[in-house]
Enzyme design. Structure first.
Site, short mmCIF file in Angstrom:
data_model
loop_
_atom_site.label_atom_id
_atom_site.label_comp_id
_atom_site.label_asym_id
_atom_site.label_seq_id
_atom_site.Cartn_x
_atom_site.Cartn_y
_atom_site.Cartn_z
N ASP A 1 27.88 63.40 48.59
CA ASP A 1 27.59 61.96 48.59
C ASP A 1 28.85 61.10 48.56
O ASP A 1 28.78 59.89 48.71
CB ASP A 1 26.73 61.59 47.37
CG ASP A 1 25.34 62.21 47.43
OD1 ASP A 1 24.97 62.68 48.52
OD2 ASP A 1 24.64 62.21 46.40
N THR B 1 31.57 66.60 46.31
CA THR B 1 30.41 65.72 46.34
C THR B 1 30.08 65.37 47.77
O THR B 1 30.85 64.67 48.44
CB THR B 1 30.63 64.42 45.53
OG1 THR B 1 29.75 63.42 46.06
CG2 THR B 1 32.04 63.88 45.63
N THR C 1 29.37 68.02 36.79
CA THR C 1 30.22 69.18 36.52
C THR C 1 31.50 68.76 35.80
O THR C 1 31.96 69.43 34.87
CB THR C 1 30.60 69.85 37.86
OG1 THR C 1 29.38 70.17 38.55
CG2 THR C 1 31.42 71.10 37.65
N1 LIG Z 1 27.35 65.17 30.56
C1 LIG Z 1 27.43 66.46 30.88
N2 LIG Z 1 28.08 67.32 30.06
C2 LIG Z 1 28.18 68.61 30.35
N3 LIG Z 1 27.65 69.17 31.47
C3 LIG Z 1 27.00 68.39 32.31
C4 LIG Z 1 26.85 66.99 32.08
N4 LIG Z 1 26.15 66.46 33.11
C5 LIG Z 1 25.88 67.49 33.95
N5 LIG Z 1 26.38 68.65 33.49
C6 LIG Z 1 26.24 69.98 34.07
O1 LIG Z 1 27.02 70.07 35.26
C7 LIG Z 1 26.34 70.86 36.22
C8 LIG Z 1 26.25 70.10 37.53
O2 LIG Z 1 25.70 68.80 37.32
P1 LIG Z 1 24.82 68.08 38.44
O3 LIG Z 1 23.63 68.91 38.75
O4 LIG Z 1 24.60 66.69 38.00
O5 LIG Z 1 25.72 68.18 39.73
P2 LIG Z 1 27.09 67.48 40.10
O6 LIG Z 1 28.20 68.23 39.50
O7 LIG Z 1 27.01 66.02 39.75
O8 LIG Z 1 27.12 67.72 41.65
P3 LIG Z 1 26.24 66.98 42.78
O9 LIG Z 1 27.12 65.92 43.35
O10 LIG Z 1 25.92 68.04 43.73
O11 LIG Z 1 25.00 66.43 42.13
C9 LIG Z 1 24.98 71.22 35.66
O12 LIG Z 1 25.02 72.57 35.22
C10 LIG Z 1 24.81 70.25 34.51
O13 LIG Z 1 24.05 70.79 33.43
O1 LIG Z 2 17.66 69.26 46.01
P1 LIG Z 2 18.79 69.17 45.06
O2 LIG Z 2 19.53 70.44 44.90
O3 LIG Z 2 18.44 68.55 43.76
O4 LIG Z 2 19.88 68.23 45.69
C1 LIG Z 2 19.63 66.97 46.18
C2 LIG Z 2 20.74 66.06 45.79
O5 LIG Z 2 22.00 66.65 45.94
C3 LIG Z 2 22.91 65.72 46.50
O6 LIG Z 2 23.19 66.16 47.77
C4 LIG Z 2 24.21 65.68 45.74
O7 LIG Z 2 24.01 65.26 44.46
C5 LIG Z 2 22.16 64.39 46.52
O8 LIG Z 2 22.48 63.56 47.58
C6 LIG Z 2 20.74 64.84 46.58
O9 LIG Z 2 19.86 63.90 46.02
#
Ligand SMILES: Nc1ncnc2c1ncn2[C@@H]1O[C@H](COP(=O)(O)OP(=O)(O)OP(=O)(O)O)[C@@H](O)[C@H]1O
Ligand SMILES: O=P(O)(O)OC[C@H]1O[C@](O)(CO)[C@@H](O)[C@@H]1O
Length: 489
Positions: A245, A243, A217
């Protein structure tokens, strides 16, 4: 030299007319000599300064009466930077100090609250506390600043350009949401489209955008800030670090992490009871942690009955005399029970079998190999070959943990983060996120967050457990009694 003109606006807001580089911004730029890591300053069309509507001088004033309630004397005490040395490695610091801007309300603000149109969106996976953050963003915008239009964007980033995803908030929308898990806005992975999202922001006239999410995000936030600025749109884009994690660098911890560690105890305690209530009982618990094993590590240390914890960062082999299976079998021979915690991403650390994570989710995150099931079958088979009649109970509470409401510690953190996020937008910052650093709420430049990494093999924007240098890993070994499995034969 700036002349300070003030007058009462029709709504009782004192307005000061002038360019806003006279306020804290100038100080921030000149303070970079102290190692300050400042958020981006919002520059653009507005050149007005307003006085924070929270400023008040009567002790009978309160939020509900719509009057300012923070006395001038308090505003003048707020301020300063956070020494963030503890959040950075020596490599980064190179003998210098690092400071971050503190999250607090500024007396002078750069947007007229009555002209603010704000929106809130949640992205990525669930995490306890999301609804608390949403509610507090609304409450601070509505009650403390008097912002008239506050919207929720449903379904994460893609909701910006999907018809029907815009929802105007009022006090009843958010009334009791802090008591519930999940997110009333719903969330999603994938759907990132810089052009469509920025056009929707511009067309809707949003000038404060609050985005709650993890590392993915925040990469989106960094890109969105540049896109809006290149299109000349005057808007503050603010992140709230989320997060489960705990894998975002710089911050002490995310909201929801403490709740998760606490909730994981129920599963580990059940595994312990099962393991101890039968001869050669094994209780195996899988916890979340895709790339970083913080939940498994901290939950195991907190529990004290865990005999083995495997995380993505720890190398191990399964078979062989120094492997995990032999360790469990030997433990059963001596103690007749074993409790194991495994992080869902721990297949990464396995050195003697090819347990590959194959495929990706919509956001590009690795789809994980099911290490829990692999261990369950592997331990049973190995022990059987050793003549041990094992009874293994496998517990996977991952989604039960992530969907619960936040505990009080996390609710408090969510509240402080959300309030500081709004104060930062009004102070004229953009492209920053709010996070807990050295136990205080700091404004973190998103560009920095997406570049910095912590722990061996971490990618930019990622934090991993540093099993070589982080004392928590050695504390785990001392509390579980497990070997490091590091000197593989
Ligand atoms: N490099 C990037 N540039 C722009 N948007 C991104 C990028 N990587 C991920 N996103 C967008 O950000 C949003 C959230 O990303 P992601 O599913 O990886 O979760 P996260 O923010 O890392 O949270 P979590 O810790 O729950 O995984 C998604 O809509 C994804 O498309
Ligand atoms: O089932 P989903 O929504 O992909 O989420 C699982 C993932 O989300 C998290 O809780 C956060 O990125 C990870 O630990 C886990 O792998």
């Amino acid at each position: 030299m700036f002349t300070f003109l003030t007058r009462k606006s029709p709504l009782g807001l004192i307005r000061a007319i002038g360019t806003y580089d006279i306020i804290e911004h100038k100080a921030i730029i000149s303070d970079q000599s102290i190692g300050l890591l400042p958020p981006k300053l919002l520059t653009g069309t507005s050149n007005e300064i307003y006085i924070n509507p929270m400023l008040g001088n009567g002790y009978k004033n309160d939020v509900n009466s719509g009057q300012g309630f923070i006395p001038e004397a308090i505003f003048s005490k707020l301020g300063g930077y956070i020494n963030a040395n503890s959040a950075f490695s020596n490599d980064f610091l190179q003998g210098k100090s690092a400071y971050l801007v503190k999250g607090y309300p500024r007396k002078q603000i750069i947007m007229n609250p009555q002209k603010v149109k704000a929106c809130i969106v949640t992205c990525g996976g669930l995490c306890p506390g999301l609804n608390v953050v949403i509610r507090e963003l609304y409450m601070t915008l509505h009650y403390n600043y008097g912002v008239p239009e506050i919207y929720g964007i449903r379904d994460g980033y893609k909701g910006f350009y999907t018809p029907g995803c815009l929802q105007e908030f009022n006090t009843s929308t958010v009334h009791d949401i802090h008591l519930k898990g999940g997110t009333i806005l719903r969330t999603s992975r994938g759907g990132w489209d810089k052009d469509k999202i920025s056009n929707s922001i511009i067309n809707n006239g949003f000038n404060q955008i609050y985005i709650i999410g993890g590392d993915g995000t925040h990469r989106g936030i960094a890109s969105l800030v540049n896109e809006l600025s290149s299109k000349g749109h005057f808007a503050s884009v603010v992140g709230v670090t989320k997060t489960i994690d705990n894998d975002i660098p710089i911050i002490d911890r995310s909201f929801g992490f403490d709740t998760s560690v606490e909730e994981a105890q129920k599963a580990i305690d059940s595994a312990d009871i099962e393991a101890n209530s039968i001869e050669n009982g094994v209780g195996l618990v899988k916890l979340m942690g895709r790339n970083s094993g913080f939940i498994a590590l901290h939950s195991s240390i907190a529990n004290r009955n865990v005999n083995l914890c495997l995380i993505p960062e720890s190398d191990y082999e399964l078979e062989g005399p120094n492997g995990v299976y032999a360790y469990i079998a030997n433990r059963l021979k001596v103690k007749s029970h074993a409790v194991i915690v495994v992080a869902e991403g721990a297949a990464t650390g396995c050195k003697d079998q090819d347990l590959r994570n194959t495929g990706k989710d919509a956001s590009g995150n690795l789809a994980l190999y099911d290490i829990g099931k692999h261990l369950k079958d592997g331990i049973a088979k190995y022990c059987k070959n050793q003549g041990i009649d094992v009874t293994l109970k496998y517990i996977d509470p991952t989604y039960m943990i992530r969907s619960i409401p936040a505990n009080s510690t996390d609710k408090k953190l969510c509240t402080m983060l959300a309030q500081a996020a709004v104060h930062g937008a009004f102070a004229g910052f953009t492209g920053f996120s709010v996070g807990l650093v050295a136990n205080q709420i700091a404004y973190l430049p998103v560009d920095l967050m997406t570049k910095i990494y912590e722990g061996k093999n971490a990618s930019p924007g990622q934090r991993k457990v540093d099993v070589d240098n982080n004392m928590m890993w050695w504390k785990l070994m001392s509390s579980t009694g497990q070997p490091s499995f590091r000197n593989l034969v």
